[in-house]
Design an enzyme around this catalytic site. Structure first.
Site, PDB file in Angstrom:
ATOM      1  N   LYS A  33       0.822  -1.206   0.000  1.00  0.00           N
ATOM      2  CA  LYS A  33       0.000   0.000   0.000  1.00  0.00           C
ATOM      3  C   LYS A  33       0.860   1.262   0.000  1.00  0.00           C
ATOM      4  CE  LYS A  33      -0.746   0.666   4.968  1.00  0.00           C
ATOM      5  NZ  LYS A  33      -0.041   1.961   5.033  1.00  0.00           N
ATOM      6  N   THR A  34       1.979   1.245   0.745  1.00  0.00           N
ATOM      7  CA  THR A  34       2.831   2.437   0.799  1.00  0.00           C
ATOM      8  C   THR A  34       3.432   2.724  -0.571  1.00  0.00           C
ATOM      9  OG1 THR A  34       3.346   2.005   3.124  1.00  0.00           O
ATOM     10  CG2 THR A  34       4.797   3.517   1.939  1.00  0.00           C
ATOM     11  N   ASP A 219      -3.928   7.685   4.364  1.00  0.00           N
ATOM     12  CA  ASP A 219      -3.391   6.352   4.645  1.00  0.00           C
ATOM     13  C   ASP A 219      -4.087   5.783   5.888  1.00  0.00           C
ATOM     14  OD1 ASP A 219      -1.747   4.145   4.387  1.00  0.00           O
ATOM     15  OD2 ASP A 219      -0.090   5.044   5.501  1.00  0.00           O
ATOM     16  N   GLU A 220      -4.175   4.452   5.960  1.00  0.00           N
ATOM     17  CA  GLU A 220      -4.771   3.762   7.122  1.00  0.00           C
ATOM     18  C   GLU A 220      -6.181   4.288   7.419  1.00  0.00           C
ATOM     19  OE1 GLU A 220      -3.371   1.219   8.166  1.00  0.00           O
ATOM     20  OE2 GLU A 220      -1.191   1.401   8.160  1.00  0.00           O
ATOM     21  N   GLN A 250      -7.956  -4.774   9.217  1.00  0.00           N
ATOM     22  CA  GLN A 250      -6.958  -4.314  10.182  1.00  0.00           C
ATOM     23  C   GLN A 250      -7.475  -3.139  11.015  1.00  0.00           C
ATOM     24  OE1 GLN A 250      -2.664  -4.493   8.862  1.00  0.00           O
ATOM     25  NE2 GLN A 250      -3.614  -4.656   6.846  1.00  0.00           N
ATOM     26  N   ARG A 595       2.108  -9.760  10.872  1.00  0.00           N
ATOM     27  CA  ARG A 595       3.352  -9.041  11.160  1.00  0.00           C
ATOM     28  C   ARG A 595       4.557  -9.893  10.789  1.00  0.00           C
ATOM     29  NH1 ARG A 595       1.627  -4.996  10.113  1.00  0.00           N
ATOM     30  NH2 ARG A 595      -0.172  -6.270   9.589  1.00  0.00           N
TER      31      ARG A 595
END
Length: 688
Positions: A33-34, A219-220, A250, A595
């Protein structure tokens, strides 16, 4: 730019090159995504879009810095201004520096942290209400855009005791709000609430800002709350060019106000939304992804998507059941040591847990094994006593009317100004309509001696002179002010003389940070440094050569080669109870699993010592739901239904309980059946 676009997969490229209109990028864990959002920013700039007309909002300074560097590396950095890329709170801070005058406030305001807020509330609450509760309630009010006046009217329908309690909290909220305004202070929630209120009540400001930022990215997005959502609505009021990236799977911050419905209902709020799903995971091996997919697949309130691995099968997910927490800690330490002996850096290993109480046994286990570790989310640097003492002085230099900072600094180092003298000063200052520093500057030496006594009076005059000298330097380079600060105040010397070397070293670190900040920001002054330090995050500094112990919430956004998740037992993970949201607990499990890059080890114990007694534990249902152990859905008998329960109805099928109310001797359940909500009496369904 074509070279960077060619490196993206088809879905990423589609997201990066969609320019106009609302776009929702559903980015599963580890799906790049980044890279996608930074490439989209660089693509906009490569088309000639003015970087000052873009606004990208994130949740951490670390993420903002990483995205800024990545985007600029893709284009000619010398040809443009840097793009506007901030955390939500940094954006709010910059906005208020320009526009807080609309509220009749000065732009020299000072930001207080959560500890400062509790100290202020402790004085306002007295014995009636716990300051911690008041802080939590006020934060909830602000993030729900509830004013002190509105809070007084939200208590209808409550029983007399609860109504009286919430009326008291609303009164404290009003007093707290007045205190902040009088002392020109803002808290973290204000950094978002006040910009929203200014734009809401000043159409010309809203229009100015909305026209300036033609392309907005977030973002997020799954972590946004009601206030952030409404703030974005204001920012997009002149256009519909909003691109959000996030993952509903998430969304794990419901307990602090994040609303998963912001992302689930995005298409309902913004017209003609384009949805792009990123489903190829480049972080984890297929075995890890398989377990994560199986687990999150049991949630019903989610978008339909499935992670696909790109790194091969990898190690099988490992399960370990220990007899108790000591044996569990020994096992994890031994396995971590094996990885380290094989050449793995300790910082690439993490041990995650659902609740902080589980860290004690782990800390003991790693200490005995002599494995270096760091406990993330312990007392942060800017929360330390000596750092807060120094910051109080610096705040007072910027804003001499800040009585909160004055009371903290006035007797540090000790100068004989005790609590009784401080209270007397504050009372006289309030009677005369002055701040403490205003009172000191307005009285003669003789009157000051009469108020405080000769010794304390002399010390107070020296204190006032020192603050005045520091105030004169606030617009100079922070380097110059910090050097003069230690000479004038001697705070480091004070702690050194007390043989508190760690505190003295921490002050050295603070002074060094201020100097570096000034050098790296063209001689920036104290106000800019205080603003940056107030927005600092613990995650920004996770880069030590030590194994990481942390809660799963603290691990959000991070990744490690090898991950151990401990405490996988019913009641610990997932947490169970009336306030438990089982879907959010499951999302938390999904975050924990994803993670891990190379190996994932899931640990449970047969018994744990907790709340003063040893409890026999049952394995977490998540192990069965992830298809890692034999298990099946079972019917639970004899206990009331609660929010989050999975149920079965003979006609409507399986559903999730959204709310529970009383209906005579029965419970009335609001149930979501595949997105359709129905009210059903509890005796017509069975719990799964």
């Amino acid at each position: 730019m074509e070279r960077y676009l060619a490196e993206l997969n088809e879905a990423q490229r589609d997201a990066a090159t969609t320019i106009d209109g609302a776009i929702l990028i559903l980015a599963g864990a580890g799906t790049g995504k980044t890279r996608t959002i930074t490439t989209r920013l660089a693509y906009l700039l490569s088309l000639g879009v003015d970087p000052r007309s873009t606004l990208t909002l994130t949740f951490t300074n670390k993420a903002a810095q990483e995205m800024r560097i990545r985007a600029l590396n893709m284009i000619d950095q010398n040809a443009i201004y840097p793009p506007e890329l901030f955390t939500f709170h940094k954006f709010g801070l910059l906005f208020l520096r320009f526009h807080i005058g609309k509220l009749g406030r000065k732009p020299s305001f000072v930001i207080i942290d959560s500890d400062d807020r509790k100290r202020i509330l402790k004085r306002l609450c007295g014995e009636a209400i716990e300051a911690k509760l008041a802080s939590s309630v006020i934060s909830r009010y602000k993030n729900a855009i509830v004013t002190p006046e509105a809070a007084l009217n939200q208590n209808e329908g409550l029983d007399p005791f609860s109504k009286k309690r919430y009326e008291a909290l609303a009164d404290i909220y009003a007093s707290y709000d007045s205190y902040l305004t009088a002392n020109n202070l803002v808290d973290f929630d204000d950094l978002l609430l006040l910009p929203y209120m200014i734009m809401r009540d000043n159409p010309e400001v809203k229009e100015l800002i909305a026209k300036r930022y033609q392309f907005i990215m977030v973002d997020e997005y799954q972590d946004t709350n009601e206030l952030q959502f409404q703030l974005l609505r204001q920012l997009c009021s002149a256009h519909n060019n909003l691109c959000v990236v996030g993952d509903d799977d998430q969304s794990i911050y419901g307990w602090r106000g994040a609303n998963v419905r912001n992302i689930l209902g995005f298409r309902d709020h913004f017209d003609k939304t384009k949805v792009v799903k990123l489903e190829i995971n480049y972080r984890s091996t297929e075995e890890i992804i398989k377990a994560a997919n199986e687990l999150i697949g049991h949630n019903r309130m989610r978008y339909d998507k499935q992670l696909k691995g790109a790194l091969g099968k990898g190690e099988a997910v490992r399960l370990k059941q220990s007899n108790d927490e000591a044996e569990e800690a020994f096992f994890v330490a031994k396995e971590a040591q094996k990885r380290i002996n094989a050449g793995v850096s300790p910082k690439n290993i993490a041990v995650l847990f659902r609740i902080n109480a589980l860290s004690r046994a782990l800390e003991e286990g790693f200490s005995k094994a002599r494995i270096p570790f760091r406990l993330v989310d312990s007392v942060g640097f800017y929360e330390r006593v000596e750092i807060k003492d120094a910051i109080a002085y610096l705040r007072l230099a910027v804003n001499p009317d800040d009585d909160f900072s004055a009371r903290r600094a006035i007797n540090k180092p000790r100068r004989g100004v005790g609590d009784l003298t401080q209270k007397k000063l504050l009372r006289i200052a309030e009677d005369r309509g002055l701040s403490i520093m205003g009172l000191l500057s307005s009285v003669s030496d003789e009157e000051l001696d009469e108020i405080a006594g000769k010794k304390a009076g002399k010390a107070l005059r020296e204190f006032e002179t020192a603050i005045g000298e520091l105030s004169a330097l606030t617009h100079e380079s922070a380097i110059k002010l910090i050097d003069r600060f230690e000479n004038l105040i001697g705070l480091r010397r004070y702690y050194g003389e007390k043989e508190e070397s760690e505190r003295a070293l921490n002050l050295d670190e603070l002074y060094g940070l201020a100097r570096d900040f000034s050098v790296n920001n063209d001689g920036a002054g104290l106000i800019e440094f205080l603003s940056e330090s107030a927005l600092a995050s613990d995650q920004d500094s996770i880069d030590q050569e030590a194994l990481n112990l942390m809660t799963i919430h603290a691990a959000k956004g991070l990744e490690f080669d090898h991950v151990f998740v401990v405490g996988l037992e019913e009641g610990f993970f997932p947490l169970l109870g009336d306030t438990c949201d089982l879907e959010e607990e499951r999302r938390l499990g999904y975050v924990a699993f994803t993670r891990a890059r190379k190996s994932l080890t899931l640990c449970s114990a047969r018994s744990r010592f907790f709340h003063g007694k040893r409890e026999v534990m049952k394995k977490s249902r998540f192990l069965a739901e992830a298809a890692l152990v034999e298990g099946c859905l079972t019917i639970e008998e004899g206990t009331p239904f609660k929010k989050g329960d999975l149920i079965k109805h003979k006609l409507f099928g399986m559903g999730r309980v959204l709310a529970v109310t009383k209906a005579g001797k029965e419970q009335k359940l609001t149930i979501s059946f595949g997105g359709i909500e129905r009210d059903i009496l509890s005796n017509f369904v069975e719990r799964i």
